[in-house]
Write a protein that holds these residues in place. Structure first.
Motif, PDB file in Angstrom:
ATOM      1  N   ASN A 237      -3.330  10.378   0.282  1.00  0.00           N
ATOM      2  CA  ASN A 237      -4.505  11.341  -0.014  1.00  0.00           C
ATOM      3  C   ASN A 237      -4.326  12.878   0.029  1.00  0.00           C
ATOM      4  OD1 ASN A 237      -5.389   8.667  -0.622  1.00  0.00           O
ATOM      5  ND2 ASN A 237      -6.855   8.662   1.166  1.00  0.00           N
TER       6      ASN A 237
ATOM      7  N   ALA B  56     -11.167   5.371  -4.392  1.00  0.00           N
ATOM      8  CA  ALA B  56      -9.763   5.297  -3.413  1.00  0.00           C
ATOM      9  C   ALA B  56     -10.020   4.311  -2.299  1.00  0.00           C
ATOM     10  CB  ALA B  56      -9.238   6.834  -3.016  1.00  0.00           C
ATOM     11  N   GLN B  57     -11.072   4.382  -1.721  1.00  0.00           N
ATOM     12  CA  GLN B  57     -11.529   3.788  -0.516  1.00  0.00           C
ATOM     13  C   GLN B  57     -11.891   2.215  -0.910  1.00  0.00           C
ATOM     14  OE1 GLN B  57     -15.088   5.655   0.974  1.00  0.00           O
ATOM     15  NE2 GLN B  57     -13.995   7.063   2.331  1.00  0.00           N
TER      16      GLN B  57
ATOM     17  N   ALA C  69       0.947  -1.316   0.020  1.00  0.00           N
ATOM     18  CA  ALA C  69       0.282   0.038  -0.106  1.00  0.00           C
ATOM     19  C   ALA C  69       0.762   1.192  -0.052  1.00  0.00           C
ATOM     20  CB  ALA C  69      -0.873  -0.051   1.236  1.00  0.00           C
TER      21      ALA C  69
ATOM     22  N   SER D  63      -8.448   0.894  -1.204  1.00  0.00           N
ATOM     23  CA  SER D  63      -8.010   0.485  -0.068  1.00  0.00           C
ATOM     24  C   SER D  63      -8.524  -0.710   0.634  1.00  0.00           C
ATOM     25  CB  SER D  63      -7.974   1.909   0.907  1.00  0.00           C
ATOM     26  OG  SER D  63      -7.655   1.711   2.216  1.00  0.00           O
TER      27      SER D  63
ATOM     28  N   ASN E  91      -0.611   4.729   0.489  1.00  0.00           N
ATOM     29  CA  ASN E  91      -1.451   5.554   0.670  1.00  0.00           C
ATOM     30  C   ASN E  91      -1.048   7.192   0.792  1.00  0.00           C
ATOM     31  OD1 ASN E  91      -3.248   3.380   0.518  1.00  0.00           O
ATOM     32  ND2 ASN E  91      -3.580   3.377   2.858  1.00  0.00           N
TER      33      ASN E  91
ATOM     34  N   GLU F 277      -7.100  -3.907  -1.022  1.00  0.00           N
ATOM     35  CA  GLU F 277      -5.570  -4.075  -0.228  1.00  0.00           C
ATOM     36  C   GLU F 277      -5.744  -4.666   0.876  1.00  0.00           C
ATOM     37  OE1 GLU F 277      -3.658  -0.249   0.071  1.00  0.00           O
ATOM     38  OE2 GLU F 277      -2.300  -0.768  -1.403  1.00  0.00           O
ATOM     39  N   SER F 278      -6.834  -4.453   2.119  1.00  0.00           N
ATOM     40  CA  SER F 278      -7.000  -5.076   3.058  1.00  0.00           C
ATOM     41  C   SER F 278      -7.489  -6.720   2.770  1.00  0.00           C
ATOM     42  CB  SER F 278      -8.203  -4.406   3.784  1.00  0.00           C
ATOM     43  OG  SER F 278      -7.732  -3.083   4.006  1.00  0.00           O
TER      44      SER F 278
ATOM     45  N   VAL G 251      -3.666   5.087  -3.933  1.00  0.00           N
ATOM     46  CA  VAL G 251      -3.600   3.799  -3.242  1.00  0.00           C
ATOM     47  C   VAL G 251      -2.983   3.033  -4.075  1.00  0.00           C
ATOM     48  CG1 VAL G 251      -4.991   2.029  -2.186  1.00  0.00           C
ATOM     49  CG2 VAL G 251      -5.859   4.246  -2.076  1.00  0.00           C
TER      50      VAL G 251
END
Length: 201
Positions: free
Chosen positions: A6, A24-25, A2, A28, A4, A31-32, A13
Motif C-alpha cells: 500500500n 483494498a481492505q 497475499a 484483504s 500487500n 484473503e484472510s 492486494v
C-alpha cells in the motif's frame, strides 16, 4: 497468496490494484477468509468443496475479486471432479462494471430520454370501457329476465295481475255457463242475477 503493498496511493492486494483503501481492505479480508477455509476444508473430497462453495455464495462471504477468484478455483475443481455446470450455482457479482462517467460525457440531448407512452394508462382505459359495456349488457339482460318472469316484480306486476284477473274471469264465466246448462237440464229455475236486481226495487 497475499501481496500487500500500500505504498502511496496504490492499494495492491493479492495482485489486484484497487482504487481506494476501503476496497483494498475488503480484498484483504477476503484473503484472510480464504486462508481460514483452506485450513479447515478437506480439499480432497468434492462434496466438502461443493458445500464450501455453496455456503460462501449463499452467505455472500466474498466481496472482492480475490474472493471471486477463489470461488472460480473451487468451481473448476468441482467441474474436474465430475459435477456439471447445471449442478453448480453461479457466482453472483454484485457490482457494475460500466463506468458512470460515460453518462456524464454524453451530450444533453443524449441524456434526455424521450418519455415512453404509458401503455398502462391505455390498458386501463380499454379495460374500463370493456367493463362498462359488460355491465350495461348485464343490466339489460336482468331487465329482460325480470320482464319475462312469471313471478311478480316491479317491472311486470301490472301485466301479471291483469293476466291473472282475465284468467279468473274466463274461468268464472265458463263455470257459470256450465251451471246454467245443468240447471236447464234439471229443470231448476235460475235465481235472478244480483246485478240485474240492483235498481229494480
Amino acid at each position: 497468496m497475499a501481496d500487500n503493498n500500500n505504498s502511496g496511493s496504490n492499494f495492491i492486494v493479492g495482485g489486484y490494484e484497487f482504487l481506494n483503501e476501503e476496497d483494498a481492505q475488503k480484498a484483504s479480508m477476503d484473503e484472510s477468509k480464504i486462508k481460514l477455509l483452506e485450513a479447515r476444508v478437506n480439499a480432497s473430497r468434492p462434496n466438502d468443496i461443493k458445500a464450501v462453495y455453496e455456503k460462501a455464495i449463499e452467505n455472500k462471504i466474498f466481496k472482492s475479486p480475490i474472493g471471486w477468484e477463489y470461488l472460480m478455483n473451487l468451481r473448476a475443481k468441482l467441474l474436474e471432479s465430475g459435477f456439471t455446470q447445471e449442478d453448480l450455482i453461479p457466482i453472483p457479482l454484485n457490482v457494475t462494471f460500466t463506468r458512470h462517467s460515460a453518462f456524464e460525457n454524453m451530450a444533453v440531448k443524449q441524456r434526455i430520454k424521450p418519455q415512453k407512452e404509458d401503455t398502462g394508462a391505455d390498458f386501463g382505459k380499454i379495460f374500463s370501457i370493456i367493463l362498462n359495456i359488460v355491465l350495461v349488457i348485464l343490466v339489460i339482460v336482468m331487465f329482460v329476465i325480470a320482464s319475462k318472469s312469471d313471478s311478480d316484480n316491479i317491472i311486470n306486476y301490472k301485466r301479471n295481475i291483469t293476466n291473472r284477473y282475465s284468467a279468473w274471469d274466463e274461468e268464472l264465466k265458463e263455470r257459470e255457463k256450465a251451471v246454467r246448462e245443468a240447471e236447464k237440464k234439471l229443470g231448476i229455475e235460475a235465481p235472478q242475477r244480483y246485478d240485474g236486481d240492483i235498481g229494480e226495487d
